[in-house]
Design a protein around this motif. Structure first.
Motif, PDB file in Angstrom:
ATOM      1  N   ARG A  37       3.704   0.743  -6.139  1.00  0.00           N
ATOM      2  CA  ARG A  37       2.801   0.676  -4.964  1.00  0.00           C
ATOM      3  C   ARG A  37       1.308   0.701  -5.143  1.00  0.00           C
TER       4      ARG A  37
ATOM      5  N   ASP B 173      -7.428   1.737   4.315  1.00  0.00           N
ATOM      6  CA  ASP B 173      -6.709   2.276   3.819  1.00  0.00           C
ATOM      7  C   ASP B 173      -5.381   2.227   4.265  1.00  0.00           C
TER       8      ASP B 173
ATOM      9  N   GLY C 176      -6.918  -4.555   4.873  1.00  0.00           N
ATOM     10  CA  GLY C 176      -5.909  -4.230   4.851  1.00  0.00           C
ATOM     11  C   GLY C 176      -5.021  -5.573   5.540  1.00  0.00           C
TER      12      GLY C 176
ATOM     13  N   ARG D 276      -0.485  -3.995   3.235  1.00  0.00           N
ATOM     14  CA  ARG D 276      -1.007  -4.332   2.339  1.00  0.00           C
ATOM     15  C   ARG D 276      -2.483  -4.639   1.972  1.00  0.00           C
ATOM     16  N   LEU D 277      -2.305  -4.318   0.930  1.00  0.00           N
ATOM     17  CA  LEU D 277      -4.155  -4.492   0.592  1.00  0.00           C
ATOM     18  C   LEU D 277      -4.455  -5.944   0.309  1.00  0.00           C
TER      19      LEU D 277
ATOM     20  N   ASN E  53       0.479  -1.093   0.105  1.00  0.00           N
ATOM     21  CA  ASN E  53       0.338  -0.099   0.230  1.00  0.00           C
ATOM     22  C   ASN E  53       1.288   0.818   0.048  1.00  0.00           C
ATOM     23  N   ARG E  54       0.691   2.186  -0.849  1.00  0.00           N
ATOM     24  CA  ARG E  54       1.535   3.538  -1.165  1.00  0.00           C
ATOM     25  C   ARG E  54       1.203   4.449   0.716  1.00  0.00           C
ATOM     26  N   HIS E  55      -0.174   4.539   0.650  1.00  0.00           N
ATOM     27  CA  HIS E  55       0.111   5.025   1.461  1.00  0.00           C
ATOM     28  C   HIS E  55       0.805   4.955   3.333  1.00  0.00           C
TER      29      HIS E  55
ATOM     30  N   ASP F  60      -3.134   1.533  -3.310  1.00  0.00           N
ATOM     31  CA  ASP F  60      -4.371   2.075  -3.123  1.00  0.00           C
ATOM     32  C   ASP F  60      -5.110   1.015  -2.858  1.00  0.00           C
ATOM     33  N   SER F  61      -6.509   0.890  -2.383  1.00  0.00           N
ATOM     34  CA  SER F  61      -7.482   0.404  -2.335  1.00  0.00           C
ATOM     35  C   SER F  61      -8.096   0.649  -3.999  1.00  0.00           C
TER      36      SER F  61
END
Ligand SMILES: C[S@@+](CC[C@H](N)C(=O)[O-])C[C@H]1O[C@@H](n2cnc3c(N)ncnc32)[C@H](O)[C@@H]1O
Length: 244
Positions: free
Chosen positions: A171, A231, A193, A235-236, A132-134, A173-174
């Motif tokens: 990476r 979010d 998540g 990891r997603l 996850n980039r965030h 995001d959702s």
């Protein structure tokens, strides 16, 4: 298998597959399965697992691990990559196709997802686990690496181009993982998540505070599928259903 949110969802998916197959072992295709972090526990849980990976070293480690766990006969290691899935996936498709830690490293995300969907049996599922980039921004900011955090935040692919230690090509995001799976023809049934708060809470707190580990596990369970905490997970995890 362990019992975090991802494992719980996969266990439910495999129970459904076992039912569909009249009690026969579910067929799992683990794409980029590497050294067997997922494949060996899944084989131990009674699945027939095919692991496809381009790395001979990873496959050699996988075979050692499978032998140590006594499940070598339930794992088929194949050297290859996402381009070759149509030629090597089980006849009729796999009940569950894993792409864990894969989409961050392939050259073409859309093509990889299309191949994975095509390798899935009708009614089966594709399980995707991505960085996850965030969370990557947050992790750097919390450890004082704010310049890196800013660069990562601003980069369209959520990666650090000038940092040799950043080995990922991208990476997610959702929204971006969900969009990529839909564009490959899947119905996205779940985004959750993995590691929502457990990678942020210091280990020393868990060791020194009575009940903290149990509370954190419960918090993880409750927050896994609930935005906005979902979010920021490390990891997603997404489940895509393939036409049934
Ligand atoms: C980060 S590891 C993930 C391993 C395992 N799936 C896990 O979750 O622990 C990424 C794996 O993808 C493999 N890989 C890289 N490019 C690939 C491709 N085009 N097709 C299939 N696997 C690939 C690598 O060799 C490596 O074993």
């Amino acid at each position: 298998m362990r019992s975090d949110a991802v494992h719980r969802v996969l266990e439910a998916e495999l129970a459904q597959a076992r039912k569909r197959r009249g009690g026969q072992p579910p067929r799992v295709l683990d794409v980029g399965g590497g050294s067997g972090v997922w494949a060996v526990p899944l084989a131990s849980a009674g699945c027939a697992v095919t692991v496809v990976d381009p790395s001979p070293n990873a496959l050699a480690t996988l075979q050692r691990r499978a032998a140590d766990a006594g499940v070598a006969d339930r794992i088929t290691p194949l050297q290859g990559d996402t381009d070759a899935l149509h030629a090597i996936s089980p006849e009729g498709g796999a009940d569950l196709v894993l792409g864990h830690g894969l989409l961050e490293v392939v050259d073409d995300v859309a093509a990889a997802l299309r191949e994975m969907a095509a390798a899935t049996a009708p009614g089966g599922a594709v399980s995707v686990l991505v960085a996850n980039r965030h969370a990557a921004v947050l992790a750097r900011a919390l450890t004082g690496r704010v310049t890196e955090a800013l660069k990562l935040f601003q980069d369209p692919d959520g990666r650090l181009h000038d940092c040799a230690a950043d080995t990922l090509q991208r990476r997610f995001d959702s929204d971006s993982v969900e969009r990529a799976m839909r564009e490959a023809g899947m119905d996205v049934e779940l985004i959750q998540g993995q590691g929502v708060l457990s990678d942020i809470v210091p280990g020393s707190v868990l060791e020194s505070t009575t009940g903290a580990a149990e509370s954190l596990a419960e918090l993880e369970r409750l927050a896994a599928a609930r935005p906005p905490l979902r979010d920021i997970a490390t990891r997603l995890h997404a489940i895509g259903r393939v036409g049934g």
